[in-house]
Design an enzyme around this catalytic site. Structure first.
Site, PDB file in Angstrom:
ATOM      1  CE  LYS A 175      -4.358   1.570   2.113  1.00  0.00           C
ATOM      2  NZ  LYS A 175      -5.040   1.776   0.845  1.00  0.00           N
TER       3      LYS A 175
ATOM      4  CD  GLU B 236      -6.637  -3.205  -6.276  1.00  0.00           C
ATOM      5  OE1 GLU B 236      -7.174  -3.428  -5.179  1.00  0.00           O
ATOM      6  OE2 GLU B 236      -5.421  -2.986  -6.397  1.00  0.00           O
TER       7      GLU B 236
HETATM    8  N1  PDD Z   1      -8.094   2.520  -0.407  1.00  0.00           N
HETATM    9  N2  PDD Z   1      -7.636  -1.518  -3.414  1.00  0.00           N
HETATM   10  C1  PDD Z   1      -7.006  -0.337  -3.444  1.00  0.00           C
HETATM   11  C2  PDD Z   1      -6.136  -0.013  -4.610  1.00  0.00           C
HETATM   12  C3  PDD Z   1      -7.170   0.579  -2.386  1.00  0.00           C
HETATM   13  O1  PDD Z   1      -6.518   1.747  -2.406  1.00  0.00           O
HETATM   14  C4  PDD Z   1      -8.022   0.239  -1.300  1.00  0.00           C
HETATM   15  C5  PDD Z   1      -8.226   1.160  -0.135  1.00  0.00           C
HETATM   16  C6  PDD Z   1      -8.682  -1.017  -1.330  1.00  0.00           C
HETATM   17  C7  PDD Z   1      -9.588  -1.468  -0.207  1.00  0.00           C
HETATM   18  O2  PDD Z   1      -8.850  -1.775   0.954  1.00  0.00           O
HETATM   19  P1  PDD Z   1      -9.484  -1.619   2.420  1.00  0.00           P
HETATM   20  O3  PDD Z   1     -10.732  -2.416   2.423  1.00  0.00           O
HETATM   21  O4  PDD Z   1      -8.435  -2.159   3.290  1.00  0.00           O
HETATM   22  O5  PDD Z   1      -9.765  -0.152   2.641  1.00  0.00           O
HETATM   23  C8  PDD Z   1      -8.443  -1.858  -2.399  1.00  0.00           C
HETATM   24  C9  PDD Z   1      -8.180   3.494   0.644  1.00  0.00           C
HETATM   25  C10 PDD Z   1      -9.548   3.545   1.275  1.00  0.00           C
HETATM   26  C11 PDD Z   1      -7.722   4.830   0.117  1.00  0.00           C
HETATM   27  O6  PDD Z   1      -6.707   4.840  -0.584  1.00  0.00           O
HETATM   28  O7  PDD Z   1      -8.334   5.860   0.432  1.00  0.00           O
END
Ligand code: PDD
Length: 285
Positions: free
Chosen positions: A145, A177
């Site tokens: 991330k 995704e």
């Molecule tokens: N984004 N895929 C991507 C590329 C993401 O950036 C995110 C989350 C998710 C979902 O992950 P989670 O359920 O752990 O939030 C999937 C966050 C919310 C953001 O960048 O604001």
């Protein structure tokens, strides 16, 4: 006054300053987490911490802190009831701009802030999201991330230009995704299909709970990539993320999903998720 966290201190937002030689700024050499806050409680904090530590480990960034404690303090200091906590860790500050990492022992830059936002009362849940697909041109370690979010940002702007809500990214004809969410479909036979955990997607924290709720409802779950065509033929489609929770998708590339309204099963998964959050301990805070 909004209080943010920077390298050990809780300060007013205007007092938080970061060096122009910070590697987070110059190389996106940084990782982050977004944790939702509902009823004044952090949702699934332990899983966010586990993922943060994995991201740090993959990039050999040595950073240790009481991540949950920082997030909890920010929620308290800002009186946040519903919204999110953003937490970022960069490799730290260099002497001069240099692609190579600074010597071991360089202090990481750690900052965090809280942001108020309606997560549960979101009108999107009633009407559903309209999605377009675009090639996934991000780097090939999307399981980490990092703050390299320029491509996601470009795609969000394409969605705005196209008058839709977001973009699902594709490799060939397979969906990876969303720009900032995990993507899922439910087939007409009642099978939930969600991309397997590999380097092509972020292992979403909300995805874990979405899949668990679906299983508890008796749905079969298949973790594999699905094609754009499969998605268009699906009975239902939805996304999961910390900020949108579970959100129905009603249109993909102009093609209506199901009857074009938010799906029943998706609605049930969303309600079950929200109920679990309100109930407290079942979703780890
Ligand atoms: N984004 N895929 C991507 C590329 C993401 O950036 C995110 C989350 C998710 C979902 O992950 P989670 O359920 O752990 O939030 C999937 C966050 C919310 C953001 O960048 O604001």
């Amino acid at each position: 006054m909004r209080i943010v966290y920077l390298n050990g201190d809780y300060v007013p937002r205007t007092a938080a300053k970061i060096s122009v030689f910070d590697r987070g700024l110059l190389f996106s050499d940084a990782v982050y987490e977004v944790v939702s806050v509902i009823d004044g409680r952090l949702i699934d904090m332990e899983r966010h911490v586990t993922r943060l530590e994995r991201s740090l480990g993959e990039l050999s960034i040595n950073a240790f802190a009481d991540w949950s404690g920082i997030a909890r303090k920010l929620v308290a200091k800002n009186g946040l009831q519903e919204g999110l906590v953003y937490l970022q860790v960069s490799r730290g500050v260099m002497e001069d701009r240099d692609y190579r990492w600074p010597a071991p022992g360089t202090a990481p830059t750690i900052f965090a802030f809280a942001q108020s936002r309606d997560l549960i009362e979101n009108p999107l849940a009633g009407r559903g999201m309209r999605i377009i697909t675009r090639p996934d041109l991000r780097w090939q370690r999307c399981d980490i991330k990092t703050t390299q979010l320029l491509y996601a940002s470009l795609m969000k702007m394409e969605a705005v230009a196209a008058g839709v809500d977001d973009v699902w990214m594709t490799e060939g004809d397979l969906v990876t995704e969303g720009t900032s969410q995990n993507a899922h479909i439910i087939t007409r036979d009642g099978v939930l299909i969600s991309h397997q955990l590999d380097r092509a997607i972020l292992p979403g924290v909300t995805r874990i709970e979405a899949l668990a709720q679906a299983k508890a409802m008796g749905l079969a779950v298949e973790e594999r990539a699905f094609s754009i065509d499969e998605a268009k033929q699906a009975a239902e489609a939805f996304i999961s993320s910390s900020t949108l929770l579970i959100m129905p998708v009603v249109e993909i590339d102009g093609h209506q999903i199901g009857d074009g309204r938010p799906g029943n099963l998706t609605g049930r998964i969303r309600q079950a998720y929200i109920a679990a959050v309100h109930a407290g301990p079942s979703i780890r805070g």
